[in-house]
Motif scaffolding. Structure first.
Motif, PDB file in Angstrom:
ATOM      1  N   LEU A 226       0.848  -1.195   0.000  1.00 37.28           N
ATOM      2  CA  LEU A 226       0.000   0.000   0.000  1.00 37.28           C
ATOM      3  C   LEU A 226       0.881   1.241   0.000  1.00 37.28           C
ATOM      4  CD1 LEU A 226      -2.689   1.603   0.520  1.00 37.28           C
ATOM      5  CD2 LEU A 226      -2.298   1.178   2.959  1.00 37.28           C
ATOM      6  N   VAL A 227       0.644   2.123  -0.942  1.00 41.47           N
ATOM      7  CA  VAL A 227       1.378   3.385  -1.032  1.00 41.47           C
ATOM      8  C   VAL A 227       0.371   4.515  -1.172  1.00 41.47           C
ATOM      9  CG1 VAL A 227       2.989   4.774  -2.393  1.00 41.47           C
ATOM     10  CG2 VAL A 227       3.436   2.331  -2.056  1.00 41.47           C
ATOM     11  N   VAL A 228       0.462   5.509  -0.284  1.00 39.79           N
ATOM     12  CA  VAL A 228      -0.340   6.723  -0.405  1.00 39.79           C
ATOM     13  C   VAL A 228       0.616   7.859  -0.741  1.00 39.79           C
ATOM     14  CG1 VAL A 228      -1.963   8.278   0.703  1.00 39.79           C
ATOM     15  CG2 VAL A 228      -1.984   5.851   1.308  1.00 39.79           C
ATOM     16  N   THR A 229       0.360   8.547  -1.837  1.00 41.81           N
ATOM     17  CA  THR A 229       1.244   9.621  -2.272  1.00 41.81           C
ATOM     18  C   THR A 229       0.892  10.935  -1.589  1.00 41.81           C
ATOM     19  OG1 THR A 229      -0.131  10.380  -4.118  1.00 41.81           O
ATOM     20  CG2 THR A 229       1.322   8.486  -4.528  1.00 41.81           C
ATOM     21  N   GLY A 230       1.822  11.869  -1.662  1.00 44.96           N
ATOM     22  CA  GLY A 230       1.590  13.175  -1.067  1.00 44.96           C
ATOM     23  C   GLY A 230       0.442  13.930  -1.702  1.00 44.96           C
ATOM     24  N   SER A 231       0.095  13.582  -2.937  1.00 44.02           N
ATOM     25  CA  SER A 231      -1.027  14.242  -3.614  1.00 44.02           C
ATOM     26  C   SER A 231      -2.364  13.575  -3.312  1.00 44.02           C
ATOM     27  CB  SER A 231      -0.783  14.249  -5.134  1.00 44.02           C
ATOM     28  OG  SER A 231      -0.717  12.924  -5.630  1.00 44.02           O
ATOM     29  N   GLY A 232      -2.341  12.509  -2.475  1.00 44.64           N
ATOM     30  CA  GLY A 232      -3.584  11.871  -2.077  1.00 44.64           C
ATOM     31  C   GLY A 232      -4.054  10.763  -2.986  1.00 44.64           C
ATOM     32  N   GLU A 233      -3.126  10.113  -3.675  1.00 49.00           N
ATOM     33  CA  GLU A 233      -3.487   8.967  -4.513  1.00 49.00           C
ATOM     34  C   GLU A 233      -3.090   7.681  -3.790  1.00 49.00           C
ATOM     35  OE1 GLU A 233      -3.369   7.744  -9.183  1.00 49.00           O
ATOM     36  OE2 GLU A 233      -1.519   8.551  -8.334  1.00 49.00           O
ATOM     37  N   VAL A 234      -3.975   6.697  -3.831  1.00 47.05           N
ATOM     38  CA  VAL A 234      -3.737   5.411  -3.179  1.00 47.05           C
ATOM     39  C   VAL A 234      -3.426   4.360  -4.233  1.00 47.05           C
ATOM     40  CG1 VAL A 234      -4.742   3.587  -1.746  1.00 47.05           C
ATOM     41  CG2 VAL A 234      -5.279   5.991  -1.271  1.00 47.05           C
ATOM     42  N   TRP A 235      -2.342   3.617  -4.004  1.00 50.23           N
ATOM     43  CA  TRP A 235      -1.993   2.449  -4.802  1.00 50.23           C
ATOM     44  C   TRP A 235      -2.035   1.256  -3.855  1.00 50.23           C
ATOM     45  CZ3 TRP A 235       0.643   2.660  -9.891  1.00 50.23           C
ATOM     46  CH2 TRP A 235       0.717   3.956 -10.415  1.00 50.23           C
TER      47      TRP A 235
END
Length: 268
Positions: A226-235
């Motif tokens: 699980l990766v959440v980016t600083g721009s608010g996108e979830v992978w």
């Protein structure tokens, strides 16, 4: 779930990174990671025997995961409740994580031993009904297996070190997911001198010591990155396994968090 490694507010581009192996009997039915029909804001796998989950995240940025505490000599409570329901209850609710965990001691005796992580991109908290109480997690890399948070079992310490390397080499969310799944696939058996003594015997301790457990009846059922980016996108990527480590399938969910999610402050 038997191994959770996470980087919370540690990396400047990824406020939350989680990689986890769920170890379970292969005969226990489970659904692949997906958005839940009865709670469409929640993404996670599902235990089809008891109805809970081991790890999940919502479109609002709420995250939770659970591991069991290994205690073979403990007497279970009468009619024990499913530990996976704790994750489901937090994800489908709206209570602040600290408040949610503060109320758990009232009902903690209904469950066998567990460790619970619950929070969002700004606050992440830990609770175990086997001592330690409730504690906030500070920014950094943390590891959790079948004992308390950051207990230095080989799979925890080695996994945290591997996660740190993966984050240093991160070249985007997609390659980072691949690195996270790769580090979960490690089958190195810990040296006997470093094995914990949880009451299951040396042979069983060796079998359970790798990050990835390959077995015919019991073993790693799924690996989650699980990766959440600083721009608010979830992978969110899940790889599933059958007996003896046979790959049974893989899913990838990619979605934006809803506006107004609790954005993380800068890494400390």
């Amino acid at each position: 779930m038997c191994l959770i490694l996470l980087a919370f507010r540690h990396h400047p581009e990824y406020p939350l990174v989680v990689t986890a192996n769920r170890d379970e009997f292969h005969a226990r039915p489970a659904a692949p990671v997906a958005f839940w029909p009865d709670a469409p804001q929640v993404a996670g796998g599902r235990d089809l025997e008891a109805g809970g989950t081991w790890l999940g995240i919502t479109r609002e940025g709420r995250f939770a995961a659970v591991t069991n505490v290994r205690e073979p000599r403990a007497t279970p409570p009468p009619q024990p409740a499913s530990r996976g329901e704790l994750v489901s209850r937090y994800l489908t609710g709206s209570e602040h994580p600290a408040g949610f965990l503060a109320r758990l001691p009232e009902t903690a005796t209904r469950y066998r031993g567990f460790n619970l992580l619950a929070g969002d991109l700004r606050n992440l908290h830990y609770f175990s009904n086997r001592g330690g109480g409730t504690a906030p997690l500070g920014p950094g890399i943390h590891g959790l297996s079948n004992h308390r948070l950051n207990t230095p079992w080989p799979k925890v310490t080695g996994g945290c070190a591997a996660l740190a390397v993966a984050l240093e080499r991160a070249g985007g969310a997609a390659p980072l997911l691949e690195s996270l799944l790769a580090l979960l696939a490690d089958e190195t058996v810990a040296p006997d001198a470093h094995l914990p003594d949880t009451g299951v015997g040396a042979d069983r301790e060796r079998l359970l010591s790798p990050r990835f457990i390959r077995g015919s009846d019991y073993g790693t059922r799924s690996s989650t990155a699980l990766v959440v980016t600083g721009s608010g996108e979830v992978w969110l990527r899940e790889r599933r396994f059958g007996p003896d480590g046979e790959i049974r399938g893989e899913e990838l969910l990619r979605f934006p968090l809803r506006p107004g999610y609790p954005a993380a402050p800068p890494p400390v």
